[in-house]
Design a protein around this motif. Structure first.
Motif, PDB file in Angstrom:
ATOM      1  N   ARG A   1     -12.478  11.401  -2.770  1.00  0.00           N
ATOM      2  CA  ARG A   1     -11.030  11.401  -2.582  1.00  0.00           C
ATOM      3  C   ARG A   1     -10.719  11.551  -1.101  1.00  0.00           C
TER       4      ARG A   1
ATOM      5  N   GLY B   1      -5.502   8.275  -2.939  1.00  0.00           N
ATOM      6  CA  GLY B   1      -6.497   7.318  -3.406  1.00  0.00           C
ATOM      7  C   GLY B   1      -7.919   7.774  -3.210  1.00  0.00           C
TER       8      GLY B   1
ATOM      9  N   GLU C   1     -12.163   6.393  -2.311  1.00  0.00           N
ATOM     10  CA  GLU C   1     -13.213   5.441  -1.986  1.00  0.00           C
ATOM     11  C   GLU C   1     -14.170   5.445  -3.169  1.00  0.00           C
TER      12      GLU C   1
ATOM     13  N   SER D   1      -8.635   9.286   2.276  1.00  0.00           N
ATOM     14  CA  SER D   1      -7.664   8.235   2.554  1.00  0.00           C
ATOM     15  C   SER D   1      -7.494   8.083   4.048  1.00  0.00           C
TER      16      SER D   1
ATOM     17  N   THR E   1       0.840  -1.207   0.000  1.00  0.00           N
ATOM     18  CA  THR E   1       0.000   0.000   0.000  1.00  0.00           C
ATOM     19  C   THR E   1       0.872   1.253   0.000  1.00  0.00           C
TER      20      THR E   1
ATOM     21  N   GLY F   1     -11.868   0.766  -1.388  1.00  0.00           N
ATOM     22  CA  GLY F   1     -10.847   1.770  -1.169  1.00  0.00           C
ATOM     23  C   GLY F   1      -9.638   1.385  -2.000  1.00  0.00           C
TER      24      GLY F   1
ATOM     25  N   GLU G   1      -2.345   7.419   2.213  1.00  0.00           N
ATOM     26  CA  GLU G   1      -1.823   7.376   0.852  1.00  0.00           C
ATOM     27  C   GLU G   1      -2.849   7.958  -0.113  1.00  0.00           C
TER      28      GLU G   1
ATOM     29  N   ILE H   1      -0.649  12.218   0.386  1.00  0.00           N
ATOM     30  CA  ILE H   1      -2.078  12.236   0.086  1.00  0.00           C
ATOM     31  C   ILE H   1      -2.418  13.345  -0.904  1.00  0.00           C
TER      32      ILE H   1
ATOM     33  N   TYR I   1      -8.250  16.811  -2.960  1.00  0.00           N
ATOM     34  CA  TYR I   1      -8.465  16.052  -1.727  1.00  0.00           C
ATOM     35  C   TYR I   1      -9.751  16.518  -1.048  1.00  0.00           C
TER      36      TYR I   1
ATOM     37  N   TRP J   1      -5.886   2.612  -2.847  1.00  0.00           N
ATOM     38  CA  TRP J   1      -4.909   3.545  -2.284  1.00  0.00           C
ATOM     39  C   TRP J   1      -3.485   3.105  -2.585  1.00  0.00           C
TER      40      TRP J   1
END
Length: 824
Positions: free
Chosen positions: A645, A653, A655, A647, A502, A603, A651, A822, A628, A605
């Motif tokens: 967006r 990524g 959802e 996390s 990850t 998720g 990291e 992130i 973000y 990530w």
């Protein structure tokens, strides 16, 4: 929990059940100024024939639940101050738990840690000391014991009488021989209680009927998820060894005794010994078939809750008794009965105001041990709208719908009986009924060798055996030291590999069990602004992390609120109780719908996630195009998704949410596209490790209603520069912070703790661990603890199975404090 109750100028409260809970509740309510309280019971007072009337009265305060321990501590405190006819209602003879196996001896070390965490006096003692405390014990079979000097014997019926008198002096009335036959209601609110002798108007009705709770609940149209079970209790004939040892007025001088390796407990009855056994098969009782008091007496039963003794179930327990207490080899059982009491699917009480019928409250599945504490909490809840003790573990709305089925309640309630004295690992899943709830990805997870644990009925992968080769390839086996037997349960070195991938590549996480609510309507924005602490009044496409507070400023939940359209929000919540809380405050122009079961979530990530996702969509997933804490409704391949967006692993990524029917297609699309990027499926254990490295809190574990946002380190989620919100007034009046949720790093790279252990400062316990997990990126175990405010670098010790493990207070977040990973 409920909001503050709607009351009239003179609220009328009817309590159904005059056992220890009903009497305690009447006393607590009248002490808070509610004097129009009527307590009804179908049997004669003061011993109406329920579980209180036969309870052996053992009060062991210490357990894994801080809340239940607090209930028991208050019960001891209150009963110790009560007397009836000059005799005390509590005998502080102490408690003694015995260990005859290494597993139990280790568990008593863990229990000693709980006691230190929750503020209960206790010490681990040698077999010789066990013999001093209980001379009849065969010390040769023991490894040691746990002695708690402040535990003891509650005299349940006198305690009920004492509280009844106090309540009567303040205006409460107690009426026996009144059998409840109906609950009156109008416009969704309770209005009265019908009995065979009269009808009683009521603005609030509390069912404290014990194992008759489901009967009362059915009259009100309210589910009461408890199972009555019979439990064996016997008394020996007089023992010469006890002759003259005890005052007949108190009946006991030695500690109450638990021999949990054989599912037994013991107490003295002057010159006899009382013995309770959980070693027998579960004996469910139909609450609708329990005989009324008079009919039970006519059939030679002492009371409705006291059923005939089943000799065939007793034989193995009696042999174990005689082994532990050799003096019993020269005597026999004089009398015995099977006493009925209540178990819920998770072993906790059922408390709170019903969602189905306003003003109808439950105070059910409560044992004498916790009775006064529960009564105080429910009285506070009814009068003030909140309790001083966190009640989320006991909230009647904590159960999912599937956990309320009669079949589930019966099966899990019976299993709770079986496991009363078992050594239970904090991650130990139930065996049955499984699988119950599965995500659309379940088949793929099985193909990857998922190791499933369970939560809320959901099958939740904690790691995947398909990733085992990664452990050897990366040398993770070398980095991951051999664990102690306890922390090695429900764990694998594969977790380290999944956490590493990850951080270095990209991983898929099944986030389907996260609760999702859809909040819509013209008043949705104003409603969410009023209910939460942060500013959700942002343009569609914004996502906000925010809190739900109660009236005293306690954190009752944390939420993510995604504004998907002007009047449509997707809310990430924690439990069914969150929906009930929101519904109770919602105006008529707001609709709240649970969409969890019809949707799913992945998720995705890791630093390579954008390279995986961007080719699958026409929308711009760059940092500039999709910032973000932003949301988009888009497509991933053929699948319509709501992408957030966010996390919680620290990291880059997203959802990705879609409907359940398209979930498998979404998984396969991401999986296939991710092969060139080295994608893996990762489980809950890696997720927990990564989120702790990042300092993300878990509600219900790290913080509860007992904590304020400022104590929990969630100041950023509170906007005092906007309009009013629920709990704001309380926040404005808070005193300076005297405790904080504190990040700790264990000094020894090979040491681990799991949670609920006491934290020692300057040689004394000053707090306790909430969450803990090994941080594979940091190479240390990360733990969060409630402690007095301490500067970074402060040295503390965590007590883990009796060993003092050194740790150091750390600044947080521990990983990527500038958020560069992130926000890119």
């Amino acid at each position: 929990m409920s909001s503050a109750p709607e009351t009239t100028a003179s609220p009328k409260v009817v309590v159904i059940g005059a056992g220890i809970v009903g009497c305690s509740l009447a006393e607590e309510l009248t002490a808070r100024g509610l004097h129009d309280v009527t307590v009804l019971d179908q049997g004669p007072l003061p011993a109406p024939g329920g579980s209180t009337s036969h309870a052996p009265g053992l009060v062991f305060q210490t357990g894994p639940s801080k809340t239940m321990t607090a209930f028991a501590r208050y019960t001891v405190e209150k009963f110790s101050a009560l007397e009836v006819d000059g005799s005390p209602c509590f005998e502080p003879v102490g408690g003694l738990e015995l260990a005859a196996t290494p597993e139990r001896w280790a568990d008593l070390h863990r229990k000693a840690g709980w006691a230190a965490s929750w503020g209960v006096r206790g010490e681990l003692v040698s077999p010789a000391r066990c013999k001093e405390l209980w001379p009849l014990v065969d010390e040769s079979m023991l490894l040691g014991g746990f002695h708690t000097p402040d535990d003891g014997l509650a005299r349940a019926l006198p305690a009920a009488r004492a509280q009844m008198r106090r309540a009567q002096e303040r205006g409460a009335r107690f009426l026996d021989r009144h059998t409840v036959t109906g609950i009156e209601q109008a416009d969704g609110r309770v209005t009265g209680v019908v009995t065979d002798r009269a009808t009683f108007a009521a603005t609030h009705v509390v069912s404290a009927a014990g194992f008759w709770g489901p009967v009362i609940g059915r009259m009100a149209g309210v589910d009461v998820p408890l199972l009555p079970l019979a439990h064996q209790y016997a008394r020996t004939k007089p023992l010469p060894e006890l002759a003259g040892a005890n005052d007949p007025r108190t009946g006991a001088s030695k500690p109450i005794l638990r021999f949990q390796d054989r599912d037994l407990y013991f107490r003295e009855h002057t010159d006899r010994i009382g013995i309770g056994s959980y070693a027998h098969r579960p004996l469910p009782v139909d609450p609708f078939a329990v005989l009324p008091y008079d009919e039970a007496r006519a059939r030679a039963l002492d009371m409705p809750s006291s059923l005939p003794f089943t000799e065939e179930d007793w034989a193995p327990s009696w042999e174990a008794c005689r082994t532990l207490l050799p003096a019993l080899r020269n005597t026999d059982i004089e009398e015995g009965f099977n006493g009925v009491f209540s178990f819920t699917p998770d072993g906790m009480p059922v408390l709170g105001e019903s969602r189905a019928l306003r003003g109808f409250w439950l105070a059910e599945a409560v044992w004498v041990t916790h009775s006064a504490g529960v009564a105080r909490a429910v009285a506070e809840w009814m009068v003030d709208g909140y309790a001083s003790t966190d009640l989320h573990e006991c909230d009647l709305h904590r159960f999912e719908d599937v956990q309320r089925s009669p079949a589930y309640v019966r099966e899990r309630g019976a299993q709770q009986f079986v496991e009363v004295y078992d050594v239970i690992h904090p991650l130990q899943p139930m065996d049955r009924p499984r699988p119950l709830r599965v995500s659309p990805f379940h088949a793929r997870q099985q193909e990857l060798g998922a190791y499933f644990l369970e939560g809320g009925g959901w099958e939740r992968p904690h790691w995947y055996e398909a990733n085992a080769p990664l452990v050897q390839e990366s040398g993770e086996a070398e980095k991951t030291k051999e664990r102690d037997p306890w922390s090695a349960r429900h764990w694998s070195p594969v977790v380290a590999a999944e956490a590493r991938v990850t951080r270095e590549r990209v991983a898929l996480y099944d986030m389907t069990p996260l609760r999702r609510l859809e909040v819509t309507g013209p008043g949705a924005l104003a409603f969410l602004q009023r209910m939460t602490t942060n500013n959700v009044a942002k343009k569609p496409g914004a996502v906000t992390y925010t809190l739900l507070l109660d009236e005293k400023g306690g954190v009752r939940s944390d939420l993510t609120v995604a504004r998907l359209a002007a009047e449509r929000f997707q809310v990430g919540a924690n439990s069914p109780a969150d929906q009930v809380w929101l519904e109770r405050h919602a105006p008529g122009d707001v609709q709240i719908r649970d969409i969890t079961s019809g949707t799913c979530c992945i998720g995705v990530w890791g630093p390579l996630v954008r390279a995986l996702v961007q080719p699958l969509t026409r929308d711009d997933f760059s940092h500039e195009g999709f910032g973000y804490f932003r949301a988009k409704e888009t497509y991933i391949g053929h699948v319509p998704v709501t992408a957030l967006r966010l996390s919680y692993v620290g990291e880059l990524g997203w959802e990705l949410y879609t409907t359940a029917d398209l979930g498998l297609r979404l998984w396969d699309t991401l999986w296939e596209a991710g092969q060139e990027h080295g994608v893996v499926a990762a489980g809950r254990s890696a997720f927990n490790s990564l989120r702790l490295e990042k300092g993300y809190r878990a509600w219900g574990v790290d913080m509860t209603e007992e904590h304020t946002p400022y104590e929990a380190g969630l100041d950023f989620a509170v906007r005092m520069d906007r309009g009013d919100f629920l709990g704001r007034a309380a926040l404005e009046q808070l005193p300076p912070v005297e405790r904080r949720l504190t990040a700790l790093l264990l000094d020894d790279p090979s040491a681990v703790v799991l949670g609920k252990e006491p934290v020692h400062l300057d040689g004394a316990p000053r707090g306790y661990i909430t969450s803990a997990a090994y941080g594979y990126t940091l190479g240390r175990c990360v733990a969060y603890a409630w402690l007095p405010p301490l500067p970074a670098g402060s040295a503390v010790h965590i007590e883990y199975f009796g060993e003092k493990v050194p740790a150091t207070v750390a600044d947080e977040p521990l990983f990527d404090p500038k958020m560069t990973r992130i926000r890119r």
